[in-house]
Write a protein that holds these residues in place. Structure first.
Motif, PDB file in Angstrom:
ATOM      1  N   LEU A  88       0.828  -1.206   0.000  1.00 39.37           N
ATOM      2  CA  LEU A  88       0.000   0.000   0.000  1.00 39.37           C
ATOM      3  C   LEU A  88       0.861   1.255   0.000  1.00 39.37           C
ATOM      4  O   LEU A  88       0.541   2.240  -0.686  1.00 39.37           O
ATOM      5  CB  LEU A  88      -0.927  -0.006   1.222  1.00 39.37           C
ATOM      6  N   TYR A  89       1.936   1.227   0.762  1.00 36.69           N
ATOM      7  CA  TYR A  89       2.835   2.390   0.804  1.00 36.69           C
ATOM      8  C   TYR A  89       3.427   2.652  -0.576  1.00 36.69           C
ATOM      9  O   TYR A  89       3.474   3.794  -1.031  1.00 36.69           O
ATOM     10  CB  TYR A  89       3.946   2.153   1.825  1.00 36.69           C
ATOM     11  N   LEU A  90       3.869   1.602  -1.245  1.00 40.66           N
ATOM     12  CA  LEU A  90       4.446   1.758  -2.586  1.00 40.66           C
ATOM     13  C   LEU A  90       3.414   2.304  -3.569  1.00 40.66           C
ATOM     14  O   LEU A  90       3.745   3.073  -4.476  1.00 40.66           O
ATOM     15  CB  LEU A  90       4.984   0.416  -3.083  1.00 40.66           C
ATOM     16  N   PHE A  91       2.162   1.931  -3.381  1.00 36.55           N
ATOM     17  CA  PHE A  91       1.112   2.362  -4.313  1.00 36.55           C
ATOM     18  C   PHE A  91       0.820   3.855  -4.192  1.00 36.55           C
ATOM     19  O   PHE A  91       0.607   4.542  -5.200  1.00 36.55           O
ATOM     20  CB  PHE A  91      -0.162   1.556  -4.058  1.00 36.55           C
ATOM     21  N   TYR A  92       0.821   4.380  -2.959  1.00 38.47           N
ATOM     22  CA  TYR A  92       0.437   5.768  -2.743  1.00 38.47           C
ATOM     23  C   TYR A  92       1.624   6.710  -2.520  1.00 38.47           C
ATOM     24  O   TYR A  92       1.433   7.930  -2.449  1.00 38.47           O
ATOM     25  CB  TYR A  92      -0.500   5.878  -1.530  1.00 38.47           C
ATOM     26  N   ALA A  93       2.825   6.184  -2.407  1.00 39.49           N
ATOM     27  CA  ALA A  93       3.993   7.027  -2.119  1.00 39.49           C
ATOM     28  C   ALA A  93       4.411   7.806  -3.356  1.00 39.49           C
ATOM     29  O   ALA A  93       4.220   7.351  -4.496  1.00 39.49           O
ATOM     30  CB  ALA A  93       5.153   6.168  -1.627  1.00 39.49           C
ATOM     31  N   PRO A  94       4.994   8.999  -3.176  1.00 39.84           N
ATOM     32  CA  PRO A  94       5.574   9.730  -4.314  1.00 39.84           C
ATOM     33  C   PRO A  94       6.772   8.970  -4.865  1.00 39.84           C
ATOM     34  O   PRO A  94       7.280   8.033  -4.245  1.00 39.84           O
ATOM     35  CB  PRO A  94       5.987  11.076  -3.701  1.00 39.84           C
ATOM     36  N   LYS A  95       7.235   9.382  -6.035  1.00 36.19           N
ATOM     37  CA  LYS A  95       8.270   8.627  -6.745  1.00 36.19           C
ATOM     38  C   LYS A  95       9.535   8.458  -5.914  1.00 36.19           C
ATOM     39  O   LYS A  95      10.111   7.363  -5.852  1.00 36.19           O
ATOM     40  CB  LYS A  95       8.604   9.333  -8.064  1.00 36.19           C
ATOM     41  N   LYS A  96       9.984   9.511  -5.261  1.00 35.26           N
ATOM     42  CA  LYS A  96      11.226   9.451  -4.496  1.00 35.26           C
ATOM     43  C   LYS A  96      11.112   8.458  -3.345  1.00 35.26           C
ATOM     44  O   LYS A  96      12.015   7.626  -3.124  1.00 35.26           O
ATOM     45  CB  LYS A  96      11.574  10.837  -3.954  1.00 35.26           C
ATOM     46  N   ALA A  97      10.020   8.526  -2.579  1.00 34.24           N
ATOM     47  CA  ALA A  97       9.813   7.601  -1.453  1.00 34.24           C
ATOM     48  C   ALA A  97       9.641   6.174  -1.950  1.00 34.24           C
ATOM     49  O   ALA A  97      10.086   5.217  -1.302  1.00 34.24           O
ATOM     50  CB  ALA A  97       8.602   8.037  -0.638  1.00 34.24           C
ATOM     51  N   ARG A  98       8.990   6.013  -3.109  1.00 31.26           N
ATOM     52  CA  ARG A  98       8.790   4.678  -3.665  1.00 31.26           C
ATOM     53  C   ARG A  98      10.130   4.031  -4.046  1.00 31.26           C
ATOM     54  O   ARG A  98      10.357   2.848  -3.772  1.00 31.26           O
ATOM     55  CB  ARG A  98       7.878   4.767  -4.886  1.00 31.26           C
ATOM     56  N   VAL A  99      11.002   4.815  -4.657  1.00 30.20           N
ATOM     57  CA  VAL A  99      12.324   4.296  -5.051  1.00 30.20           C
ATOM     58  C   VAL A  99      13.133   3.903  -3.821  1.00 30.20           C
ATOM     59  O   VAL A  99      13.782   2.838  -3.796  1.00 30.20           O
ATOM     60  CB  VAL A  99      13.089   5.348  -5.886  1.00 30.20           C
ATOM     61  N   GLN A 100      13.094   4.733  -2.777  1.00 33.88           N
ATOM     62  CA  GLN A 100      13.831   4.420  -1.551  1.00 33.88           C
ATOM     63  C   GLN A 100      13.305   3.141  -0.892  1.00 33.88           C
ATOM     64  O   GLN A 100      14.081   2.323  -0.385  1.00 33.88           O
ATOM     65  CB  GLN A 100      13.727   5.592  -0.581  1.00 33.88           C
ATOM     66  N   THR A 101      11.995   2.962  -0.901  1.00 37.40           N
ATOM     67  CA  THR A 101      11.404   1.767  -0.305  1.00 37.40           C
ATOM     68  C   THR A 101      11.794   0.508  -1.071  1.00 37.40           C
ATOM     69  O   THR A 101      12.112  -0.526  -0.472  1.00 37.40           O
ATOM     70  CB  THR A 101       9.873   1.904  -0.259  1.00 37.40           C
ATOM     71  N   VAL A 102      11.777   0.592  -2.390  1.00 35.84           N
ATOM     72  CA  VAL A 102      12.174  -0.559  -3.212  1.00 35.84           C
ATOM     73  C   VAL A 102      13.639  -0.917  -2.960  1.00 35.84           C
ATOM     74  O   VAL A 102      14.003  -2.104  -2.862  1.00 35.84           O
ATOM     75  CB  VAL A 102      11.938  -0.263  -4.706  1.00 35.84           C
ATOM     76  N   LYS A 103      14.483   0.094  -2.818  1.00 30.39           N
ATOM     77  CA  LYS A 103      15.897  -0.153  -2.527  1.00 30.39           C
ATOM     78  C   LYS A 103      16.062  -0.872  -1.185  1.00 30.39           C
ATOM     79  O   LYS A 103      16.862  -1.814  -1.065  1.00 30.39           O
ATOM     80  CB  LYS A 103      16.670   1.165  -2.511  1.00 30.39           C
ATOM     81  N   MET A 104      15.298  -0.421  -0.174  1.00 29.76           N
ATOM     82  CA  MET A 104      15.375  -1.072   1.138  1.00 29.76           C
ATOM     83  C   MET A 104      14.895  -2.517   1.070  1.00 29.76           C
ATOM     84  O   MET A 104      15.476  -3.407   1.705  1.00 29.76           O
ATOM     85  CB  MET A 104      14.552  -0.288   2.164  1.00 29.76           C
ATOM     86  N   LEU A 105      13.837  -2.771   0.292  1.00 31.18           N
ATOM     87  CA  LEU A 105      13.325  -4.131   0.146  1.00 31.18           C
ATOM     88  C   LEU A 105      14.357  -5.038  -0.525  1.00 31.18           C
ATOM     89  O   LEU A 105      14.582  -6.174  -0.082  1.00 31.18           O
ATOM     90  CB  LEU A 105      12.032  -4.114  -0.670  1.00 31.18           C
ATOM     91  N   MET A 106      14.964  -4.540  -1.569  1.00 27.68           N
ATOM     92  CA  MET A 106      15.969  -5.339  -2.277  1.00 27.68           C
ATOM     93  C   MET A 106      17.191  -5.597  -1.399  1.00 27.68           C
ATOM     94  O   MET A 106      17.755  -6.697  -1.414  1.00 27.68           O
ATOM     95  CB  MET A 106      16.391  -4.615  -3.559  1.00 27.68           C
ATOM     96  N   LEU A 107      17.561  -4.583  -0.621  1.00 31.07           N
ATOM     97  CA  LEU A 107      18.746  -4.715   0.216  1.00 31.07           C
ATOM     98  C   LEU A 107      18.527  -5.648   1.398  1.00 31.07           C
ATOM     99  O   LEU A 107      19.386  -6.479   1.719  1.00 31.07           O
ATOM    100  CB  LEU A 107      19.182  -3.332   0.713  1.00 31.07           C
ATOM    101  N   SER A 108      17.355  -5.531   2.030  1.00 33.88           N
ATOM    102  CA  SER A 108      17.106  -6.303   3.254  1.00 33.88           C
ATOM    103  C   SER A 108      16.427  -7.637   2.982  1.00 33.88           C
ATOM    104  O   SER A 108      16.980  -8.706   3.280  1.00 33.88           O
ATOM    105  CB  SER A 108      16.265  -5.468   4.227  1.00 33.88           C
ATOM    106  N   VAL A 109      15.239  -7.588   2.410  1.00 33.87           N
ATOM    107  CA  VAL A 109      14.436  -8.802   2.252  1.00 33.87           C
ATOM    108  C   VAL A 109      15.061  -9.770   1.246  1.00 33.87           C
ATOM    109  O   VAL A 109      15.182 -10.976   1.516  1.00 33.87           O
ATOM    110  CB  VAL A 109      12.994  -8.434   1.826  1.00 33.87           C
TER     111      VAL A 109
END
Length: 299
Positions: A88-109
């Motif tokens: 849900l966060y990725l769906f509603y987040a602005p582009k910059k926040a979305r990119v940062q979240t995807v980076k964290m997911l790839m790095l951690s999960v």
């Protein structure tokens, strides 16, 4: 004695499951607010990504220990619900926040969890593997409790508790208490130790909420809207050399003003000129001059 301890551990584990279940559901009002506004605004994805990673690690640890089904049940639900939150966060987040979240997911999960499984499976055996994974779980559990410190910093800086849900802070504190006793009774430091810090941070958040929510109420109470001054109309009658407000006019003067308005709007009206501040007038259809007071509007 060991049997009594295990019974108490099971009891605290069940209570921990119940409270943790509520903890995992407590961000629902936050995401409902995000859904209504169609924006993540000042909310951050870090707590949800870290919680997702932590749930995955605890499941792995519980599978290695083989005697902790209560850890598996609650963290399986946690992994499921945190995945929904991040989506849900990725769906509603602005582009910059979305990119940062995807980076964290790839790095951690993806990268982090995958690397932990590969390293522990190939480099460690038996009990040692469980101990290593336990210490990793301990570190990342601390990260779960430390993650809200970013929000705490924002609360102190802005003096506003808008982005720090009280419900989440309360149930995180209760959850820390339950799981601390669960780990203590099972003599598992990897479970007990991080929840001490969790309890401290939970109390800190509750205290900050109590302080700054009261300040917000006081500020809102003291704020008053400025009075709006409505423009007034002053009628200047040069024959009488006096200025009068519209509310102070006599009925006859009001009728004269209405007549003036009708004459100005009429196609048959001819406007008279005023020279040297003498009386102004207009000519009607019979070519008669009608003296009218001069209008002046002031704010």
């Amino acid at each position: 004695m060991a049997g009594i301890s295990n019974h108490w551990a099971f009891a605290f584990g069940v209570l921990g499951n119940i409270v943790s279940f509520i903890v995992f559901l407590s961000p629902i009002p936050t995401f409902y607010n995000i859904y209504k506004k169609k924006s993540t605004e000042g909310y951050q994805s870090i707590p949800y990504v870290v919680a997702l990673f932590s749930s995955m690690l605890w499941i792995y640890y519980a599978l290695l220990k083989t005697n902790m089904p209560l850890l598996i049940t609650i963290n399986s639900f946690g992994m499921f619900i945190e995945t929904i939150y991040v989506g849900l966060y990725l769906f509603y987040a602005p582009k910059k926040a979305r990119v940062q979240t995807v980076k964290m997911l790839m790095l951690s999960v993806v990268g982090g969890f995958g690397a932990i499984i590969l390293v522990t499976e190939f480099l460690f055996k038996g009990v040692v593997r469980g101990q290593v994974v336990g210490w990793i779980c301990l570190i990342f559990s601390l990260c779960v409790f430390v993650a809200p410190l970013g929000i705490v910093r924002k609360v102190i800086k802005t003096k506003s508790v808008e982005y720090m849900p009280l419900l989440l802070s309360v149930f995180l504190t209760l959850s820390a208490v339950m799981w601390f006793f669960y780990g203590l009774l099972l003599k598992d430091i990897n479970i007990a130790a991080p929840n001490v810090l969790g309890f401290i941070f939970g109390i800190l958040q509750i205290v900050l909420y109590a302080i700054y929510s009261k300040k917000e109420k006081v500020i809102l109470k003291e704020q008053k809207l400025p009075e709006i001054q409505t423009p007034g109309v002053i009628v200047k009658d040069e024959n009488m050399h006096t200025n009068k407000k519209l509310s102070e006019l006599t009925q006859e003067q009001i009728i004269d003003i209405v007549k003036l308005g009708l004459l100005v709007c009429s196609d048959k009206t001819q406007v008279a000129t005023c020279l040297n501040d003498t009386n102004c007038g207009v000519k009607d259809t019979n070519n008669n001059v009608v003296n009218m007071p001069k209008l002046q509007t002031v704010a």
